[in-house]
Design an enzyme around this catalytic site. Structure first.
Site, PDB file in Angstrom:
ATOM      1  N   PHE A   1      70.990   3.473 -37.966  1.00  0.00           N
ATOM      2  CA  PHE A   1      70.418   2.636 -37.625  1.00  0.00           C
ATOM      3  C   PHE A   1      69.574   1.822 -38.735  1.00  0.00           C
ATOM      4  O   PHE A   1      68.584   2.718 -39.296  1.00  0.00           O
ATOM      5  CB  PHE A   1      69.476   2.786 -36.518  1.00  0.00           C
ATOM      6  CG  PHE A   1      68.648   1.611 -35.788  1.00  0.00           C
ATOM      7  CD1 PHE A   1      69.289   0.533 -35.165  1.00  0.00           C
ATOM      8  CD2 PHE A   1      67.361   1.390 -36.152  1.00  0.00           C
ATOM      9  CE1 PHE A   1      68.551  -0.559 -34.539  1.00  0.00           C
ATOM     10  CE2 PHE A   1      66.375   0.305 -35.825  1.00  0.00           C
ATOM     11  CZ  PHE A   1      67.140  -0.628 -34.779  1.00  0.00           C
TER      12      PHE A   1
ATOM     13  N   ASP B   1      67.287   5.463 -46.278  1.00  0.00           N
ATOM     14  CA  ASP B   1      66.497   4.771 -45.208  1.00  0.00           C
ATOM     15  C   ASP B   1      65.412   5.795 -44.674  1.00  0.00           C
ATOM     16  O   ASP B   1      66.083   6.550 -44.029  1.00  0.00           O
ATOM     17  CB  ASP B   1      67.323   3.893 -44.262  1.00  0.00           C
ATOM     18  CG  ASP B   1      66.292   3.335 -43.062  1.00  0.00           C
ATOM     19  OD1 ASP B   1      65.189   3.660 -42.934  1.00  0.00           O
ATOM     20  OD2 ASP B   1      67.213   2.546 -42.288  1.00  0.00           O
TER      21      ASP B   1
ATOM     22  N   LYS C   1      57.695   2.176 -40.353  1.00  0.00           N
ATOM     23  CA  LYS C   1      57.196   3.061 -39.254  1.00  0.00           C
ATOM     24  C   LYS C   1      55.756   3.725 -39.360  1.00  0.00           C
ATOM     25  O   LYS C   1      54.921   3.328 -39.141  1.00  0.00           O
ATOM     26  CB  LYS C   1      58.140   3.848 -38.356  1.00  0.00           C
ATOM     27  CG  LYS C   1      59.173   3.095 -37.965  1.00  0.00           C
ATOM     28  CD  LYS C   1      59.930   4.215 -36.931  1.00  0.00           C
ATOM     29  CE  LYS C   1      60.829   3.167 -35.923  1.00  0.00           C
ATOM     30  NZ  LYS C   1      62.167   2.972 -36.653  1.00  0.00           N
TER      31      LYS C   1
HETATM   32  C1  LIG Z   1      63.124   1.765 -36.778  1.00  0.00           C
HETATM   33  C2  LIG Z   1      63.973   1.744 -37.981  1.00  0.00           C
HETATM   34  C3  LIG Z   1      64.444   0.882 -38.519  1.00  0.00           C
HETATM   35  C4  LIG Z   1      63.750  -0.626 -38.339  1.00  0.00           C
HETATM   36  O1  LIG Z   1      62.656  -0.815 -38.465  1.00  0.00           O
HETATM   37  P1  LIG Z   1      61.796  -1.990 -37.634  1.00  0.00           P
HETATM   38  O2  LIG Z   1      60.352  -2.057 -38.318  1.00  0.00           O
HETATM   39  O3  LIG Z   1      61.950  -2.275 -36.180  1.00  0.00           O
HETATM   40  O4  LIG Z   1      62.365  -3.322 -38.439  1.00  0.00           O
HETATM   41  C5  LIG Z   1      65.253   0.802 -39.661  1.00  0.00           C
HETATM   42  N1  LIG Z   1      65.764   1.967 -40.240  1.00  0.00           N
HETATM   43  C6  LIG Z   1      65.261   3.101 -39.326  1.00  0.00           C
HETATM   44  C7  LIG Z   1      65.968   4.455 -39.744  1.00  0.00           C
HETATM   45  C8  LIG Z   1      64.674   2.991 -38.244  1.00  0.00           C
HETATM   46  O5  LIG Z   1      64.444   4.102 -37.556  1.00  0.00           O
END
Ligand SMILES: *Cc1c(COP(=O)(O)O)cnc(C)c1O
Length: 390
Positions: free
Chosen positions: A127, A214, A243
């Protein structure tokens, strides 16, 4: 509610106040927060250090523009470089934006090498966000459905499968980067092994690819180290954060080092809000408080404690497949879809989440104490047992 675009299945509850690891709703009912706004509220709610820093900054200056120097943003970049080992930071507002920057950086790197149609290797069940490029990088057909054509330039492999990456390396000359989560969050709390990460790092070096991680969900101390990659003793070329970075204030970052450093020049990327004084101060206060209060150690200790207690209480229960994770990023996988547990927990005054249908996800604030950990186990275990009996 009726005037909101219908993008979320919302629980019928609204919170009015928070303190530490507890939230209070409009009816005065109190909840233990074992989700932290999905790994966002690093310092819990209304932490005095964050509050003071925000108050002070809000009374001085909220926003200027990135066409001026912003000392708070420079200080944040210096701190992030110091704790990560990477050398440059682009500050933005969210995870998908941080990943957009990472994807642009990887493509730019390719173009500088003469690769006109660069590709990035990404993972199944990944994700990376909801913008067009990041949903295209995401490994979930439900998130992509209806938004085609997807952004091209992504090659997907199974998470943890080194042979699949080697196979691509053997013939594809357009690859410029590998991008993955160190622990897949939305994908069900799936951990990359140290050996896999080390092998990927080596392969990236051999082929002159960028290694991009990420850490939007697993970074900022959640796994007990500042960043998930540090458990494997490697250093990526690119890392994305968001986050938990601002403990609830929207702020994201794309970090670069090694071959990914020094690529962008003025005009290549930007953001109006990115790294404004208020957001930068929120991230700085988060980092400083994690350090001052020993929250990396706390995440390790509380995570180990929770994993041990949950395993002891649940391991022999039929229907519990696995309890896994690192630090305060834990998953309990059941043998059946269990989203109704979220509602049951809410009734019991506990905030949790279920991801990928069958995985109960726990992402408490890093200030989680043993008293709170006991309460969590005491509430969650009977809920799971009853659910699996039913
Ligand atoms: C939540 C998340 C995103 C996206 O972050 P947003 O602030 O909602 O755009 C991207 N990568 C990972 C691993 C995430 O958990």
């Amino acid at each position: 509610m009726s005037h909101l675009m219908n993008t979320y299945n919302r629980q019928p509850v609204a919170f009015v106040e928070g303190k530490g690891c507890y939230l209070t709703d409009t009816e005065g009912k109190v909840y233990l927060d074992a989700l932290a706004g999905i790994a966002v509220n690093t310092l819990g709610h209304a932490h005095p250090s964050l509050l003071n820093a925000l108050n002070r900054q809000a009374g001085r200056l909220l926003h200027v523009s990135n066409i001026y120097r912003i000392p708070e943003q420079e200080a944040l970049a210096e701190r992030l470089a110091g704790i990560s080992g990477l050398s440059e930071v682009f500050v933005c507002n969210s995870g998908c934006e941080a990943n957009e920057a990472a994807i642009k950086l990887a493509r730019f790197y390719g173009h500088k090498k003469g690769i006109t149609l660069p590709s990035i290797i990404v993972m199944e069940h990944a994700f990376h966000g909801r913008t067009l490029a990041t949903l295209s990088a995401t490994g979930n057909g439900k998130i992509q459905a209806g938004f085609e054509p997807l952004v091209p330039g992504f090659i997907r492999v199974p998470y943890g499968d080194m042979d699949a990456v080697r196979e691509i390396a053997s013939h594809n000359r357009d690859v410029v980067a590998v991008m993955l989560e160190i622990i897949q969050g939305e994908g069900g709390i799936n951990l990359a092994s140290d050996e896999y990460l080390i092998a990927l790092r080596t392969l990236c070096d051999e082929h002159d690819w960028l290694f991009a991680v990420d850490e939007v969900q697993c970074g900022m101390g959640r796994t007990g180290k500042w960043f998930g990659f540090q458990h494997a003793g490697i250093l990526p070329d690119i890392m994305t954060l968001a986050k938990g970075l601002g403990s609830g204030v929207p702020v994201g970052a794309c970090l670069a080092g090694g071959r990914a450093a020094g690529l962008f020049g003025p005009g290549n990327h930007g953001s109006t809000f990115g790294g404004n004084p208020l957001a930068s101060v929120a991230a700085l206060a988060t980092i400083e408080t994690i350090e001052a209060e020993g929250l990396l150690v706390n995440a390790t200790q509380m995570g180990d404690w929770l994993k041990r207690e949950l395993t002891a209480a649940l391991a022999s229960v039929t229907g519990v497949r696995e309890i896994r994770g690192r630090g305060l990023m834990l998953g309990i996988e059941l043998d059946r879809p269990c989203s109704e547990l979220v509602v049951k927990a809410l009734e019991a005054g506990l905030l949790i989440n279920v991801t990928r249908d069958t995985v109960i996800r726990l992402l408490p604030p890093l200030i989680f104490s043993e008293v709170e950990a006991r309460e969590l186990v005491g509430k969650l275990v009977p809920l799971i047992r009853n659910f699996l009996k039913g």
